[in-house]
Design a protein around this motif. Structure first.
Motif, mmCIF file in Angstrom:
data_model
loop_
_atom_site.group_PDB
_atom_site.id
_atom_site.type_symbol
_atom_site.label_atom_id
_atom_site.label_comp_id
_atom_site.label_asym_id
_atom_site.label_seq_id
_atom_site.Cartn_x
_atom_site.Cartn_y
_atom_site.Cartn_z
ATOM 1 N N ARG A 31 10.308 2.441 8.074
ATOM 2 C CA ARG A 31 11.723 2.084 8.049
ATOM 3 C C ARG A 31 12.059 1.401 6.724
ATOM 4 O O ARG A 31 11.486 0.376 6.369
ATOM 5 N N ASN A 32 12.986 2.014 5.991
ATOM 6 C CA ASN A 32 13.456 1.497 4.705
ATOM 7 C C ASN A 32 12.316 1.196 3.729
ATOM 8 O O ASN A 32 12.261 0.118 3.115
ATOM 9 N N PRO A 33 11.377 2.129 3.549
ATOM 10 C CA PRO A 33 10.314 1.909 2.570
ATOM 11 C C PRO A 33 10.819 2.225 1.162
ATOM 12 O O PRO A 33 11.924 2.747 0.979
ATOM 13 N N GLU A 34 10.005 1.927 0.176
ATOM 14 C CA GLU A 34 10.292 2.338 -1.187
ATOM 15 C C GLU A 34 9.652 3.708 -1.417
ATOM 16 O O GLU A 34 8.493 3.930 -1.059
ATOM 17 N N LEU A 35 10.416 4.622 -2.025
ATOM 18 C CA LEU A 35 9.960 5.996 -2.224
ATOM 19 C C LEU A 35 9.996 6.352 -3.696
ATOM 20 O O LEU A 35 11.001 6.109 -4.375
ATOM 21 N N VAL A 36 8.929 6.967 -4.180
ATOM 22 C CA VAL A 36 8.883 7.482 -5.550
ATOM 23 C C VAL A 36 8.199 8.848 -5.502
ATOM 24 O O VAL A 36 7.476 9.151 -4.542
ATOM 25 N N ASP A 82 18.479 3.403 6.358
ATOM 26 C CA ASP A 82 19.892 3.209 6.728
ATOM 27 C C ASP A 82 20.660 2.450 5.653
ATOM 28 O O ASP A 82 21.763 1.953 5.898
ATOM 29 N N ARG A 83 20.101 2.366 4.446
ATOM 30 C CA ARG A 83 20.748 1.621 3.363
ATOM 31 C C ARG A 83 21.616 2.495 2.474
ATOM 32 O O ARG A 83 22.356 1.970 1.627
ATOM 33 N N TYR A 84 21.543 3.789 2.657
ATOM 34 C CA TYR A 84 22.167 4.729 1.728
ATOM 35 C C TYR A 84 23.489 5.236 2.283
ATOM 36 O O TYR A 84 23.613 5.484 3.485
ATOM 37 N N ARG A 85 24.478 5.386 1.408
ATOM 38 C CA ARG A 85 25.781 5.892 1.836
ATOM 39 C C ARG A 85 26.170 7.124 1.023
ATOM 40 O O ARG A 85 25.814 7.252 -0.147
ATOM 41 N N MET A 145 0.834 -1.190 0.000
ATOM 42 C CA MET A 145 0.000 0.000 0.000
ATOM 43 C C MET A 145 0.876 1.250 0.000
ATOM 44 O O MET A 145 1.847 1.355 0.742
ATOM 45 N N ALA A 146 0.562 2.205 -0.891
ATOM 46 C CA ALA A 146 1.326 3.438 -0.973
ATOM 47 C C ALA A 146 0.646 4.535 -0.167
ATOM 48 O O ALA A 146 -0.567 4.708 -0.240
ATOM 49 N N HIS A 147 1.453 5.265 0.604
ATOM 50 C CA HIS A 147 0.960 6.372 1.409
ATOM 51 C C HIS A 147 1.438 7.664 0.758
ATOM 52 O O HIS A 147 2.636 7.849 0.535
ATOM 53 N N ALA A 148 0.514 8.565 0.450
ATOM 54 C CA ALA A 148 0.864 9.841 -0.165
ATOM 55 C C ALA A 148 1.266 10.828 0.922
ATOM 56 O O ALA A 148 0.579 10.961 1.939
ATOM 57 N N GLY A 149 2.372 11.524 0.709
ATOM 58 C CA GLY A 149 2.846 12.461 1.710
ATOM 59 C C GLY A 149 3.607 13.619 1.106
ATOM 60 O O GLY A 149 3.816 13.687 -0.113
ATOM 61 N N PHE A 150 4.034 14.510 1.976
ATOM 62 C CA PHE A 150 4.727 15.736 1.586
ATOM 63 C C PHE A 150 5.916 15.901 2.527
ATOM 64 O O PHE A 150 5.756 16.005 3.744
ATOM 65 N N ILE A 151 7.142 15.916 1.970
ATOM 66 C CA ILE A 151 8.354 16.029 2.776
ATOM 67 C C ILE A 151 8.548 17.479 3.212
ATOM 68 O O ILE A 151 8.567 18.391 2.388
ATOM 69 N N VAL A 152 8.691 17.670 4.508
ATOM 70 C CA VAL A 152 8.885 19.007 5.061
ATOM 71 C C VAL A 152 10.346 19.265 5.401
ATOM 72 O O VAL A 152 10.875 20.351 5.157
ATOM 73 N N HIS A 153 11.040 18.250 5.949
ATOM 74 C CA HIS A 153 12.422 18.469 6.402
ATOM 75 C C HIS A 153 13.254 17.204 6.236
ATOM 76 O O HIS A 153 12.994 16.200 6.904
ATOM 77 N N THR A 157 5.808 3.393 -0.089
ATOM 78 C CA THR A 157 5.290 2.036 -0.141
ATOM 79 C C THR A 157 5.915 1.220 0.974
ATOM 80 O O THR A 157 7.133 1.026 1.003
ATOM 81 N N GLY A 158 5.113 0.765 1.894
ATOM 82 C CA GLY A 158 5.580 0.008 3.050
ATOM 83 C C GLY A 158 4.644 0.220 4.215
ATOM 84 O O GLY A 158 3.921 1.222 4.261
ATOM 85 N N GLU A 159 4.672 -0.710 5.151
ATOM 86 C CA GLU A 159 3.798 -0.607 6.312
ATOM 87 C C GLU A 159 4.490 0.181 7.420
ATOM 88 O O GLU A 159 5.672 -0.043 7.702
ATOM 89 N N PRO A 160 3.805 1.107 8.063
ATOM 90 C CA PRO A 160 4.412 1.857 9.170
ATOM 91 C C PRO A 160 4.655 0.956 10.371
ATOM 92 O O PRO A 160 3.962 -0.043 10.564
#
Length: 261
Positions: A139-144, A38-41, A1-9, A124-127
């Motif tokens: 934690r570590n969801p897929e983001l588009v 925590d997967r990104y470097r 399930m995809a959750h629609a959101g808006f990044i503030v910070h 996309t991911g469960e909270p």
């Protein structure tokens, strides 16, 4: 399930020696959210022949790419262990006469750039279950990229913390549209034009209450009699000390009414 959101910070924290990207925002449904990854470097680019200057650097990786610089020369990706290592590696290359490309892009913004994210996001991911009041954690969801356009209330936070963010020394909140013309006292909540103090806030961001259980009013004279301010969310207690204009956290139990500093 995809959750629609808006990044503030967008920001990050070091946790267990590893960088964790943190994206704070608000879901289209209204709840505040926090995405942690925590997967990104962190990384930057340099010319292949310049990597000899980084020989002996621990936990630094070099990857070939199909990218070139503005003159058409090939570049490689230098992957650093943590974001604070990037400036040091860049300076080491420059001291040896080499060039570092895109080493000035801040880590969380690099994360957004690589995913084509601006502000609107589809998560996309469960909270995860969270003890934080109303905060939805992923934690570590897929983001588009998304298309959410929530109605936002603007609040400016000014925090002074220890270098590792383990302690908050002072905090102030400024409401949307406020015009600040002078210093804001620690833990003050200000609004209006010119900005004036309308209340007091805890280090956790919640409104402080007086001993009657009501939101603490701005008037300091009131606390010459009722000196106890407390946070119902985290249990911290505060008081004005001496003739200073700032509120101070009391690390013990709440002070009694009429007590002297």
């Amino acid at each position: 399930m995809a959750h629609a959101g808006f990044i503030v910070h967008p920001t990050y924290r070091l946790r267990g020696g590893r960088a964790v990207v943190q994206l704070f925002g608000r879901l289209e449904s209204g709840e505040p959210f926090l995405v942690e990854d925590d997967r990104y470097r962190p990384y930057f680019f340099t010319h292949p022949e310049s990597t000899r200057l980084l020989a002996g650097e621990r936990d630094v990786e070099v990857e070939e790419t199909e990218l070139v610089d503005m003159s058409g020369a090939p570049v490689v990706r230098v992957i650093a262990p943590v974001p604070p290592a990037v400036p040091r590696l860049r300076e080491k290359l420059e001291a040896g006469g080499a060039r570092a490309f895109e080493a000035d892009i801040r880590f969380p913004y690099r994360f957004l750039i690589d995913r084509g994210l601006r502000a609107a996001v589809a998560i996309t991911g469960e909270p995860e279950p969270s003890a934080d009041s109303g905060l939805v954690r992923f934690r570590n969801p897929e983001l588009v990229p998304g298309s959410a356009r929530p109605e936002l209330s603007v609040l400016s936070l000014d925090l002074e913390t220890a270098p590792d963010a383990s302690r908050i020394f002072s905090a102030a909140l400024v409401g949307a549209g406020a015009v600040v013309t002078r210093d804001v006292p620690a833990h003050a909540l200000v609004a209006g034009s010119p900005a004036r103090v309308i209340g007091w806030v805890c280090a956790c961001g919640q409104r402080l209450h007086d001993s009657t259980g009501h939101p603490a009013p701005a008037t300091r004279e009131r606390y010459a009699i009722d000196r106890e301010l407390s946070c119902t969310a985290c249990g911290r207690h505060y008081a004005f000390v001496g003739d200073e204009g700032a509120l101070h956290e009391q690390r013990g139990p709440a002070i009694s009414q009429g007590a002297t500093a």
